[in-house]
Design a protein around this motif. Sequence first.
Motif, mmCIF file in Angstrom:
data_model
loop_
_atom_site.group_PDB
_atom_site.id
_atom_site.type_symbol
_atom_site.label_atom_id
_atom_site.label_comp_id
_atom_site.label_asym_id
_atom_site.label_seq_id
_atom_site.Cartn_x
_atom_site.Cartn_y
_atom_site.Cartn_z
ATOM 1 N N MET A 1 0.838 -1.172 0.000
ATOM 2 C CA MET A 1 0.000 0.000 0.000
ATOM 3 C C MET A 1 0.885 1.238 0.000
ATOM 4 S SD MET A 1 -2.839 1.047 2.759
ATOM 5 C CE MET A 1 -2.179 2.412 3.678
ATOM 6 N N HIS A 2 0.493 2.238 -0.766
ATOM 7 C CA HIS A 2 1.245 3.488 -0.735
ATOM 8 C C HIS A 2 0.291 4.645 -0.535
ATOM 9 C CE1 HIS A 2 0.140 3.133 -4.997
ATOM 10 N NE2 HIS A 2 0.246 4.434 -5.071
ATOM 11 N N ALA A 3 0.808 5.675 0.032
ATOM 12 C CA ALA A 3 -0.003 6.840 0.348
ATOM 13 C C ALA A 3 -0.221 7.687 -0.895
ATOM 14 C CB ALA A 3 0.689 7.680 1.415
ATOM 15 N N TYR A 4 -1.363 8.330 -0.964
ATOM 16 C CA TYR A 4 -1.651 9.242 -2.055
ATOM 17 C C TYR A 4 -0.960 10.560 -1.775
ATOM 18 C CZ TYR A 4 -4.039 12.636 -4.899
ATOM 19 O OH TYR A 4 -4.298 13.652 -5.778
ATOM 20 N N LEU A 5 -0.192 11.018 -2.747
ATOM 21 C CA LEU A 5 0.430 12.331 -2.659
ATOM 22 C C LEU A 5 -0.243 13.213 -3.694
ATOM 23 C CD1 LEU A 5 4.181 11.281 -2.497
ATOM 24 C CD2 LEU A 5 2.696 11.883 -0.613
ATOM 25 N N PRO A 6 -0.862 14.318 -3.303
ATOM 26 C CA PRO A 6 -1.565 15.156 -4.274
ATOM 27 C C PRO A 6 -0.609 15.717 -5.317
ATOM 28 C CG PRO A 6 -1.427 16.256 -2.149
ATOM 29 C CD PRO A 6 -0.882 14.871 -1.968
ATOM 30 N N PRO A 7 -1.078 15.825 -6.568
ATOM 31 C CA PRO A 7 -0.206 16.340 -7.625
ATOM 32 C C PRO A 7 0.168 17.797 -7.392
ATOM 33 C CG PRO A 7 -2.459 16.092 -8.419
ATOM 34 C CD PRO A 7 -2.418 15.525 -7.032
ATOM 35 N N THR A 8 1.304 18.169 -7.928
ATOM 36 C CA THR A 8 1.780 19.534 -7.802
ATOM 37 C C THR A 8 1.048 20.429 -8.792
ATOM 38 O OG1 THR A 8 3.926 18.706 -7.185
ATOM 39 C CG2 THR A 8 3.842 20.973 -7.911
ATOM 40 N N THR A 9 0.579 21.570 -8.337
ATOM 41 C CA THR A 9 -0.060 22.557 -9.198
ATOM 42 C C THR A 9 0.652 23.884 -9.000
ATOM 43 O OG1 THR A 9 -1.648 23.223 -7.509
ATOM 44 C CG2 THR A 9 -2.313 21.420 -8.976
ATOM 45 N N GLU A 10 0.271 24.849 -9.789
ATOM 46 C CA GLU A 10 0.879 26.175 -9.668
ATOM 47 C C GLU A 10 0.685 26.731 -8.259
ATOM 48 O OE1 GLU A 10 2.787 27.754 -11.907
ATOM 49 O OE2 GLU A 10 2.596 25.964 -13.124
ATOM 50 N N SER A 11 -0.471 26.487 -7.651
ATOM 51 C CA SER A 11 -0.754 27.077 -6.350
ATOM 52 C C SER A 11 0.088 26.477 -5.229
ATOM 53 C CB SER A 11 -2.239 26.929 -6.011
ATOM 54 O OG SER A 11 -2.564 25.556 -5.929
ATOM 55 N N ASN A 12 0.537 25.226 -5.408
ATOM 56 C CA ASN A 12 1.373 24.640 -4.365
ATOM 57 C C ASN A 12 2.762 24.333 -4.898
ATOM 58 O OD1 ASN A 12 0.894 22.342 -5.849
ATOM 59 N ND2 ASN A 12 -0.002 21.173 -4.182
ATOM 60 N N HIS A 13 3.255 25.183 -5.779
ATOM 61 C CA HIS A 13 4.584 25.010 -6.364
ATOM 62 C C HIS A 13 5.657 24.918 -5.288
ATOM 63 C CE1 HIS A 13 7.940 25.297 -9.089
ATOM 64 N NE2 HIS A 13 8.374 26.362 -8.439
ATOM 65 N N SER A 14 5.516 25.684 -4.218
ATOM 66 C CA SER A 14 6.521 25.636 -3.161
ATOM 67 C C SER A 14 6.544 24.270 -2.487
ATOM 68 C CB SER A 14 6.283 26.737 -2.133
ATOM 69 O OG SER A 14 5.043 26.540 -1.500
ATOM 70 N N ASP A 15 5.400 23.569 -2.459
ATOM 71 C CA ASP A 15 5.377 22.219 -1.902
ATOM 72 C C ASP A 15 6.258 21.278 -2.703
ATOM 73 O OD1 ASP A 15 3.673 22.964 0.086
ATOM 74 O OD2 ASP A 15 1.883 22.089 -0.827
ATOM 75 N N SER A 16 6.338 21.473 -4.021
ATOM 76 C CA SER A 16 7.148 20.594 -4.852
ATOM 77 C C SER A 16 8.638 20.780 -4.571
ATOM 78 C CB SER A 16 6.859 20.826 -6.335
ATOM 79 O OG SER A 16 7.315 22.098 -6.736
ATOM 80 N N LEU A 17 9.009 21.914 -3.983
ATOM 81 C CA LEU A 17 10.403 22.168 -3.637
ATOM 82 C C LEU A 17 10.725 21.690 -2.222
ATOM 83 C CD1 LEU A 17 10.716 25.791 -5.072
ATOM 84 C CD2 LEU A 17 11.344 23.634 -6.167
ATOM 85 N N THR A 18 9.730 21.201 -1.536
ATOM 86 C CA THR A 18 9.889 20.762 -0.157
ATOM 87 C C THR A 18 10.765 19.522 -0.081
ATOM 88 O OG1 THR A 18 7.707 21.603 0.378
ATOM 89 C CG2 THR A 18 8.631 19.980 1.892
ATOM 90 N N HIS A 59 13.114 15.053 -2.324
ATOM 91 C CA HIS A 59 12.266 16.097 -2.896
ATOM 92 C C HIS A 59 10.840 15.564 -2.949
ATOM 93 C CE1 HIS A 59 15.229 19.043 -4.238
ATOM 94 N NE2 HIS A 59 16.001 18.018 -4.569
ATOM 95 N N ARG A 60 9.899 16.339 -2.448
ATOM 96 C CA ARG A 60 8.495 15.927 -2.471
ATOM 97 C C ARG A 60 8.034 15.650 -3.902
ATOM 98 N NH1 ARG A 60 4.156 16.022 0.962
ATOM 99 N NH2 ARG A 60 2.146 16.039 -0.073
ATOM 100 N N ALA A 61 8.463 16.461 -4.861
ATOM 101 C CA ALA A 61 8.056 16.269 -6.250
ATOM 102 C C ALA A 61 8.511 14.907 -6.780
ATOM 103 C CB ALA A 61 8.611 17.389 -7.129
ATOM 104 N N ASP A 62 9.707 14.463 -6.399
ATOM 105 C CA ASP A 62 10.191 13.144 -6.815
ATOM 106 C C ASP A 62 9.307 12.042 -6.234
ATOM 107 O OD1 ASP A 62 12.262 14.373 -8.155
ATOM 108 O OD2 ASP A 62 13.763 13.926 -6.601
ATOM 109 N N LEU A 63 8.906 12.211 -4.979
ATOM 110 C CA LEU A 63 8.037 11.223 -4.348
ATOM 111 C C LEU A 63 6.649 11.215 -4.977
ATOM 112 C CD1 LEU A 63 9.059 11.775 -0.633
ATOM 113 C CD2 LEU A 63 9.801 9.946 -2.161
ATOM 114 N N GLU A 64 6.162 12.389 -5.366
ATOM 115 C CA GLU A 64 4.860 12.473 -6.040
ATOM 116 C C GLU A 64 4.903 11.737 -7.376
ATOM 117 O OE1 GLU A 64 4.147 16.655 -6.286
ATOM 118 O OE2 GLU A 64 3.468 16.789 -4.207
#
Length: 75
Positions: A1-18, A59-64
């Motif tokens: 089982m793996h957790a759902y990671l919400p896709p990166t959008t323009e509004s949460n661009h900073s999350d993708s750099l997390t 990187h969160r984006a890599d995990l997404e």
Amino acid sequence: MHAYLPPTTESNHSDSLTILRLPAVTRLTGLCRSTIYRLVAEDKFPSPVKLSSRAIGWHRADLERWSAARPSANH
């Protein structure tokens, strides 16, 4: 089982750099530490980035992207 990671959008661009540390990665993926490192060694999981001489993270984006590429379980 793996957790759902919400896709990166323009509004949460900073999350993708997390950068996420190992405890957060294990919570999000449902994988234990040893499985994560085994998958990294097999090139089946994103490689961590070095944060300092004794710290790494992912990187969160890599995990997404990794999560999105995995087949979903149908129960």
